[in-house]
Design a protein around this motif. Structure first.
Motif, PDB file in Angstrom:
ATOM      1  N   GLY A 143      12.982  -8.938  -9.146  1.00 39.58           N
ATOM      2  CA  GLY A 143      11.904  -8.402  -8.309  1.00 39.58           C
ATOM      3  C   GLY A 143      10.647  -9.246  -8.416  1.00 39.58           C
ATOM      4  O   GLY A 143       9.560  -8.715  -8.704  1.00 39.58           O
ATOM      5  N   GLU A 144      10.790 -10.537  -8.169  1.00 35.68           N
ATOM      6  CA  GLU A 144       9.655 -11.443  -8.335  1.00 35.68           C
ATOM      7  C   GLU A 144       8.487 -11.033  -7.435  1.00 35.68           C
ATOM      8  O   GLU A 144       8.657 -10.784  -6.241  1.00 35.68           O
ATOM      9  CB  GLU A 144      10.083 -12.879  -8.004  1.00 35.68           C
ATOM     10  CG  GLU A 144       9.015 -13.907  -8.312  1.00 35.68           C
ATOM     11  CD  GLU A 144       9.506 -15.332  -8.152  1.00 35.68           C
ATOM     12  OE1 GLU A 144       8.660 -16.235  -8.148  1.00 35.68           O
ATOM     13  OE2 GLU A 144      10.730 -15.545  -8.026  1.00 35.68           O
ATOM     14  N   GLY A 145       7.305 -10.934  -8.018  1.00 38.11           N
ATOM     15  CA  GLY A 145       6.109 -10.600  -7.254  1.00 38.11           C
ATOM     16  C   GLY A 145       5.781  -9.121  -7.172  1.00 38.11           C
ATOM     17  O   GLY A 145       4.667  -8.757  -6.776  1.00 38.11           O
ATOM     18  N   ILE A 155       0.642  -1.064  -3.803  1.00 39.63           N
ATOM     19  CA  ILE A 155       1.982  -0.483  -3.671  1.00 39.63           C
ATOM     20  C   ILE A 155       2.384  -0.328  -2.203  1.00 39.63           C
ATOM     21  O   ILE A 155       3.539  -0.534  -1.834  1.00 39.63           O
ATOM     22  CB  ILE A 155       2.046   0.880  -4.412  1.00 39.63           C
ATOM     23  CG1 ILE A 155       1.997   0.640  -5.928  1.00 39.63           C
ATOM     24  CG2 ILE A 155       3.308   1.651  -4.045  1.00 39.63           C
ATOM     25  CD1 ILE A 155       1.863   1.892  -6.761  1.00 39.63           C
ATOM     26  N   ASN A 156       1.445   0.039  -1.353  1.00 40.26           N
ATOM     27  CA  ASN A 156       1.770   0.289   0.058  1.00 40.26           C
ATOM     28  C   ASN A 156       1.336  -0.835   0.987  1.00 40.26           C
ATOM     29  O   ASN A 156       1.179  -0.626   2.191  1.00 40.26           O
ATOM     30  CB  ASN A 156       1.132   1.615   0.497  1.00 40.26           C
ATOM     31  CG  ASN A 156       1.732   2.798  -0.239  1.00 40.26           C
ATOM     32  OD1 ASN A 156       2.944   2.974  -0.247  1.00 40.26           O
ATOM     33  ND2 ASN A 156       0.895   3.588  -0.886  1.00 40.26           N
ATOM     34  N   SER A 157       1.175  -2.026   0.439  1.00 39.89           N
ATOM     35  CA  SER A 157       0.702  -3.154   1.248  1.00 39.89           C
ATOM     36  C   SER A 157       1.841  -3.752   2.082  1.00 39.89           C
ATOM     37  O   SER A 157       3.020  -3.624   1.740  1.00 39.89           O
ATOM     38  CB  SER A 157       0.122  -4.238   0.339  1.00 39.89           C
ATOM     39  OG  SER A 157       1.153  -4.802  -0.458  1.00 39.89           O
ATOM     40  N   GLU A 161       6.031  -4.382   1.266  1.00 37.24           N
ATOM     41  CA  GLU A 161       7.142  -4.015   2.145  1.00 37.24           C
ATOM     42  C   GLU A 161       8.002  -5.234   2.490  1.00 37.24           C
ATOM     43  O   GLU A 161       9.227  -5.158   2.520  1.00 37.24           O
ATOM     44  CB  GLU A 161       6.610  -3.357   3.418  1.00 37.24           C
ATOM     45  CG  GLU A 161       7.726  -2.881   4.323  1.00 37.24           C
ATOM     46  CD  GLU A 161       7.323  -1.723   5.213  1.00 37.24           C
ATOM     47  OE1 GLU A 161       8.083  -1.439   6.144  1.00 37.24           O
ATOM     48  OE2 GLU A 161       6.271  -1.103   4.973  1.00 37.24           O
ATOM     49  N   LYS A 162       7.353  -6.365   2.717  1.00 35.41           N
ATOM     50  CA  LYS A 162       8.083  -7.595   3.041  1.00 35.41           C
ATOM     51  C   LYS A 162       8.994  -8.019   1.885  1.00 35.41           C
ATOM     52  O   LYS A 162      10.162  -8.367   2.096  1.00 35.41           O
ATOM     53  CB  LYS A 162       7.084  -8.702   3.376  1.00 35.41           C
ATOM     54  CG  LYS A 162       7.731  -9.998   3.827  1.00 35.41           C
ATOM     55  CD  LYS A 162       6.682 -11.045   4.165  1.00 35.41           C
ATOM     56  CE  LYS A 162       7.338 -12.364   4.586  1.00 35.41           C
ATOM     57  NZ  LYS A 162       6.332 -13.411   4.856  1.00 35.41           N
ATOM     58  N   LEU A 196      13.225   2.585   2.953  1.00 35.59           N
ATOM     59  CA  LEU A 196      13.888   1.332   3.317  1.00 35.59           C
ATOM     60  C   LEU A 196      15.388   1.345   3.078  1.00 35.59           C
ATOM     61  O   LEU A 196      16.116   0.539   3.663  1.00 35.59           O
ATOM     62  CB  LEU A 196      13.267   0.173   2.514  1.00 35.59           C
ATOM     63  CG  LEU A 196      11.763  -0.068   2.724  1.00 35.59           C
ATOM     64  CD1 LEU A 196      11.255  -1.135   1.763  1.00 35.59           C
ATOM     65  CD2 LEU A 196      11.471  -0.473   4.162  1.00 35.59           C
ATOM     66  N   LEU A 197      15.860   2.252   2.219  1.00 35.97           N
ATOM     67  CA  LEU A 197      17.284   2.313   1.873  1.00 35.97           C
ATOM     68  C   LEU A 197      18.013   3.351   2.728  1.00 35.97           C
ATOM     69  O   LEU A 197      17.413   4.348   3.153  1.00 35.97           O
ATOM     70  CB  LEU A 197      17.449   2.697   0.401  1.00 35.97           C
ATOM     71  CG  LEU A 197      17.109   1.634  -0.636  1.00 35.97           C
ATOM     72  CD1 LEU A 197      16.976   2.278  -2.015  1.00 35.97           C
ATOM     73  CD2 LEU A 197      18.168   0.532  -0.672  1.00 35.97           C
ATOM     74  N   PRO A 198      19.320   3.165   2.971  1.00 35.67           N
ATOM     75  CA  PRO A 198      20.101   4.222   3.619  1.00 35.67           C
ATOM     76  C   PRO A 198      20.042   5.526   2.811  1.00 35.67           C
ATOM     77  O   PRO A 198      19.892   5.487   1.582  1.00 35.67           O
ATOM     78  CB  PRO A 198      21.526   3.647   3.622  1.00 35.67           C
ATOM     79  CG  PRO A 198      21.354   2.164   3.501  1.00 35.67           C
ATOM     80  CD  PRO A 198      20.121   1.960   2.677  1.00 35.67           C
TER      81      PRO A 198
END
Length: 259
Positions: A143-145, A155-157, A161-162, A196-198
């Motif tokens: 989880g780099e970055g 957290i919500n930037s 998300e990208k 973002l996940l199913p």
């Protein structure tokens, strides 16, 4: 009965996800939390540096009279906890990615793990993974970055998300049904991850298991505080204490400390 505090440390604010579960289960216990934000993230650092930072945090907590220390950082646990247990005379509780429940419960036989480089490359992680994932495909993702963004309150930037989309797409394509969070910072991403996940993907972190283990070890060593005690919680950060204050919320002492 022992009212000395439980010490908790992490490479920043993420381990407060562990503190929260401990405080919920053991509200009568006093706690001291160290956020080593100045040195976050620990993941890219080599083993020797991680051990040095863990020693520094441990000695500060012992200097404040802690009776037990929770290493609320996956990277520090996997790289340093053996050294700490061999060299200090208090119980240590570590945090590992919850691979076992994911591997035992998966129906698609494919699970994902989002963790730091320091955790995924550690000997302890590979031992645990080899023990429980026979016949299971494990999609590992560094989880780099992510930690720096959480430490900066982003957290919500759009940037967050990208990155999450980038890291999750290979797992979704591989049909994972469990996502294991291998960093104590990452539980703060669960609301975002769920969007973002199913829907069928279950997210697992280690917080509740660590709290239960803390309770068990306190009882085993007769270190528990009296149930009628009103637990105090003190937080120290060598970064921006305001970000730590925003995350823990509530009427707690949060102070800047250079360590």
């Amino acid at each position: 009965m022992n009212t000395s505090p439980i010490g908790i440390f992490d490479s920043g604010v993420g381990g407060t996800s562990i503190w929260r579960e401990i405080h919920k289960l053991l509200p009568h216990e006093n706690t001291i939390y160290l956020a080593d934000s100045k040195n976050a993230p620990y993941g890219p650092k080599g083993k020797q540096k991680i051990v040095e930072l863990s020693i520094k945090n441990t000695e500060l907590l012992l200097g404040k009279g802690c009776k037990l220390i929770v290493v609320a950082c996956n990277t520090a646990t996997t790289n340093a906890i053996r050294y700490l247990r061999e060299n200090y005379n208090v119980p240590f509780i570590g945090i590992e990615p919850a691979i076992k429940p994911a591997a035992l419960q998966t129906k698609s036989n494919t699970i994902g793990i989002l963790a730091t480089k320091g955790t995924l490359s550690s000997e302890l992680f590979h031992r645990t993974s080899d023990l429980y994932t026979s016949g299971v495909t494990v999609i590992e993702q560094i989880g780099e970055g992510l930690v720096p963004l959480i430490e900066n309150g982003e957290i919500n930037s759009p940037k967050m998300e990208k990155l999450l989309n980038l890291y999750l797409q290979p797992m979704i394509a591989a049909n994972i049904d469990y996502l294991v969070l291998g960093c104590s910072h990452y539980p703060y991403l669960i609301p975002k991850l769920q969007t973002l996940l199913p829907k069928h993907v279950t997210i697992i972190d280690s917080g509740i298991a660590v709290a239960k283990q803390t309770q068990a070890i306190l009882e085993r060593h007769t270190l528990s505080a009296p149930k009628m005690n009103s637990g105090t919680c003190i937080f120290y950060s060598n970064g921006n204490p305001e970000i730590l204050r925003d995350i823990v919320q509530g009427n707690f002492t949060v102070e800047a400390l250079d360590f």
